[in-house]
Design a protein around this motif. Structure first.
Motif, PDB file in Angstrom:
ATOM      1  N   ALA A  17      10.144 -15.363 -11.880  1.00 25.72           N
ATOM      2  CA  ALA A  17      10.571 -13.733 -12.861  1.00 25.72           C
ATOM      3  C   ALA A  17       9.980 -12.653 -13.014  1.00 25.72           C
ATOM      4  N   LYS A  18       7.993 -13.236 -12.973  1.00 24.37           N
ATOM      5  CA  LYS A  18       7.767 -12.311 -12.674  1.00 24.37           C
ATOM      6  C   LYS A  18       7.672 -11.499 -11.284  1.00 24.37           C
ATOM      7  N   LEU A  19       7.426 -12.716 -10.525  1.00 28.34           N
ATOM      8  CA  LEU A  19       8.245 -12.066  -8.893  1.00 28.34           C
ATOM      9  C   LEU A  19       9.509 -11.197  -9.421  1.00 28.34           C
ATOM     10  N   GLU A  20      10.209 -10.962  -9.863  1.00 27.99           N
ATOM     11  CA  GLU A  20      11.490 -10.045  -9.576  1.00 27.99           C
ATOM     12  C   GLU A  20      10.410  -8.862 -10.441  1.00 27.99           C
ATOM     13  N   ARG A  21      10.011  -9.101 -11.615  1.00 31.88           N
ATOM     14  CA  ARG A  21       9.185  -8.146 -12.671  1.00 31.88           C
ATOM     15  C   ARG A  21       8.858  -6.707 -11.692  1.00 31.88           C
ATOM     16  N   ILE A  22       7.276  -7.649 -10.889  1.00 35.91           N
ATOM     17  CA  ILE A  22       7.066  -6.948  -9.824  1.00 35.91           C
ATOM     18  C   ILE A  22       7.100  -5.795  -9.277  1.00 35.91           C
ATOM     19  N   THR A  23       8.156  -6.434  -8.137  1.00 34.09           N
ATOM     20  CA  THR A  23       9.100  -6.395  -7.035  1.00 34.09           C
ATOM     21  C   THR A  23       9.431  -5.079  -7.872  1.00 34.09           C
ATOM     22  N   ALA A  24      10.733  -5.655  -8.908  1.00 32.60           N
ATOM     23  CA  ALA A  24      11.169  -4.009  -9.528  1.00 32.60           C
ATOM     24  C   ALA A  24      10.379  -2.477  -9.758  1.00 32.60           C
ATOM     25  N   ALA A  25       9.145  -2.999 -10.621  1.00 34.78           N
ATOM     26  CA  ALA A  25       7.946  -2.635 -10.860  1.00 34.78           C
ATOM     27  C   ALA A  25       7.866  -1.431  -9.949  1.00 34.78           C
ATOM     28  N   ALA A  26       7.101  -2.116  -8.583  1.00 36.72           N
ATOM     29  CA  ALA A  26       6.098  -1.714  -7.992  1.00 36.72           C
ATOM     30  C   ALA A  26       7.809  -0.280  -6.734  1.00 36.72           C
ATOM     31  N   SER A  27       8.695  -1.122  -6.892  1.00 34.48           N
ATOM     32  CA  SER A  27       9.809   0.416  -5.896  1.00 34.48           C
ATOM     33  C   SER A  27      10.010   0.701  -6.967  1.00 34.48           C
ATOM     34  N   GLU A  28      10.367   1.395  -8.367  1.00 35.66           N
ATOM     35  CA  GLU A  28      10.397   1.785  -9.347  1.00 35.66           C
ATOM     36  C   GLU A  28       9.381   2.655  -8.849  1.00 35.66           C
ATOM     37  N   LEU A  29       8.246   2.538  -9.474  1.00 33.97           N
ATOM     38  CA  LEU A  29       6.743   3.246  -9.007  1.00 33.97           C
ATOM     39  C   LEU A  29       6.827   4.157  -7.380  1.00 33.97           C
ATOM     40  N   PHE A  30       6.881   3.227  -6.396  1.00 37.57           N
ATOM     41  CA  PHE A  30       7.033   3.904  -5.545  1.00 37.57           C
ATOM     42  C   PHE A  30       7.824   4.930  -4.676  1.00 37.57           C
ATOM     43  N   ALA A  31       8.857   4.689  -5.189  1.00 40.71           N
ATOM     44  CA  ALA A  31      10.646   5.216  -5.605  1.00 40.71           C
ATOM     45  C   ALA A  31       9.733   7.008  -5.939  1.00 40.71           C
ATOM     46  N   GLN A  32       9.459   6.514  -7.254  1.00 40.58           N
ATOM     47  CA  GLN A  32       8.562   7.957  -7.621  1.00 40.58           C
ATOM     48  C   GLN A  32       7.892   9.302  -7.743  1.00 40.58           C
ATOM     49  N   HIS A  33       6.835   8.270  -7.074  1.00 34.71           N
ATOM     50  CA  HIS A  33       5.201   9.259  -6.534  1.00 34.71           C
ATOM     51  C   HIS A  33       5.280   8.862  -4.926  1.00 34.71           C
ATOM     52  N   GLY A  34       5.984   7.574  -5.061  1.00 33.64           N
ATOM     53  CA  GLY A  34       4.575   7.178  -3.356  1.00 33.64           C
ATOM     54  C   GLY A  34       4.196   6.399  -3.460  1.00 33.64           C
ATOM     55  N   VAL A  35       3.871   5.821  -2.876  1.00 31.08           N
ATOM     56  CA  VAL A  35       2.919   4.689  -2.701  1.00 31.08           C
ATOM     57  C   VAL A  35       1.484   5.024  -3.117  1.00 31.08           C
ATOM     58  N   VAL A 109      10.050   8.887   2.459  1.00 31.41           N
ATOM     59  CA  VAL A 109       8.741   9.409   3.997  1.00 31.41           C
ATOM     60  C   VAL A 109       7.674   9.224   4.289  1.00 31.41           C
ATOM     61  N   ASP A 110       7.155   9.077   2.972  1.00 27.35           N
ATOM     62  CA  ASP A 110       5.447   8.465   3.244  1.00 27.35           C
ATOM     63  C   ASP A 110       5.379   7.179   2.770  1.00 27.35           C
ATOM     64  N   ASN A 111       6.368   6.829   1.483  1.00 30.73           N
ATOM     65  CA  ASN A 111       6.220   4.712   2.023  1.00 30.73           C
ATOM     66  C   ASN A 111       6.709   4.577   3.037  1.00 30.73           C
ATOM     67  N   GLY A 112       7.675   5.159   3.424  1.00 27.25           N
ATOM     68  CA  GLY A 112       8.523   4.519   4.788  1.00 27.25           C
ATOM     69  C   GLY A 112       7.319   4.184   5.931  1.00 27.25           C
ATOM     70  N   ARG A 113       6.931   5.511   5.949  1.00 32.25           N
ATOM     71  CA  ARG A 113       5.390   5.489   7.188  1.00 32.25           C
ATOM     72  C   ARG A 113       4.769   4.426   6.993  1.00 32.25           C
ATOM     73  N   THR A 114       4.252   4.419   5.536  1.00 31.66           N
ATOM     74  CA  THR A 114       2.914   3.295   5.677  1.00 31.66           C
ATOM     75  C   THR A 114       3.641   2.306   5.343  1.00 31.66           C
ATOM     76  N   TYR A 115       4.545   1.817   5.037  1.00 29.93           N
ATOM     77  CA  TYR A 115       5.375   0.587   5.854  1.00 29.93           C
ATOM     78  C   TYR A 115       5.224  -0.164   7.054  1.00 29.93           C
ATOM     79  N   LEU A 116       5.583   0.605   7.728  1.00 27.58           N
ATOM     80  CA  LEU A 116       5.411   0.922   9.613  1.00 27.58           C
ATOM     81  C   LEU A 116       4.050   0.726   9.503  1.00 27.58           C
ATOM     82  N   ARG A 117       3.665   1.180   9.583  1.00 27.70           N
ATOM     83  CA  ARG A 117       1.424   1.057   9.657  1.00 27.70           C
ATOM     84  C   ARG A 117       1.788   0.201   8.950  1.00 27.70           C
TER      85      ARG A 117
END
Length: 200
Positions: A17-35, A109-117
């Motif tokens: 449950a914690k992992l799911e909350r972390i994943t959801a929170a990180a996903s939403e924040l990264f999508a809204q603001h960039g990593v 785009v920035d998240n995608g490029r950081t992911y590849l790095r």
């Protein structure tokens, strides 16, 4: 007689449950603001856990991005595999496979490029990084399958090209010169390069 899988215990359910909350929170924040604009404390707060607990699941913000993007990449790869089935030739099959991956990488785009790095330079012993490399391996296997089936290449030749083609895709996605490029422009560039290395 088949052995029934044991239900998860309370501790394991809590961890999941914690992992799911972390994943959801990180996903939403990264999508809204960039990593780059999100702190690990913001992710911990959004997931309603302590920052110390967060680091039990991912040691760095880069690992958190890998956790989020790996799930998206896996889904995109499955969509690409499905789309490639209907392709009439090797080039169209490869492009059908990679198109959803390119689209997924360009959502932010920035998240995608950081992911590849992170994939290239991250710690391969870290589980989220290892998972990313596994997904790349699955991509290479899918490309090799298309090439052996549609281009009648030997397994060895298909395997070699199957390492080159994702490298072309990742380089086009990560290149600074392509930051402002559209998905269509990147796909067109990849198509030209892949066509140049495929046998006639």
């Amino acid at each position: 007689m088949p052995v029934a899988s044991q239900p998860l215990g309370r501790r394991e359910r809590s961890k999941q449950a914690k992992l799911e909350r972390i994943t959801a929170a990180a996903s939403e924040l990264f999508a809204q603001h960039g990593v780059d604009e999100v702190t690990t404390q913001q992710i911990a707060d959004a997931a309603d856990i302590g920052s110390g607990t967060l680091f039990l699941y991912a040691k760095t913000k880069g690992e958190l991005l890998l956790l989020v993007q790996n799930a998206l990449y896996s889904t995109a790869l499955e969509r690409g595999r499905t789309a490639a089935v209907g392709a009439s030739n090797a080039l169209d099959g490869v492009m059908a496979l990679v198109a959803p991956i390119v689209e997924c990488n360009r959502v932010q785009v920035d998240n995608g490029r950081t992911y590849l790095r992170e994939m290239v330079f991250g710690d391969p012993s870290e589980p989220h990084h290892a998972e990313a490399l596994s997904i790349v391996g699955q991509t290479e296997e899918a490309v090799a399958g298309i090439l052996t089936e549609r281009a009648q290449l030997t397994v060895a030749d298909a395997s070699t090209l199957a390492r080159v083609i994702p490298a072309i895709m990742f380089l086009d996605l990560a290149a600074s010169v392509n930051v402002g490029s559209s998905i269509e422009e990147i796909l067109a560039s990849i198509r030209i390069q892949v066509a140049a290395i495929l046998p006639c």
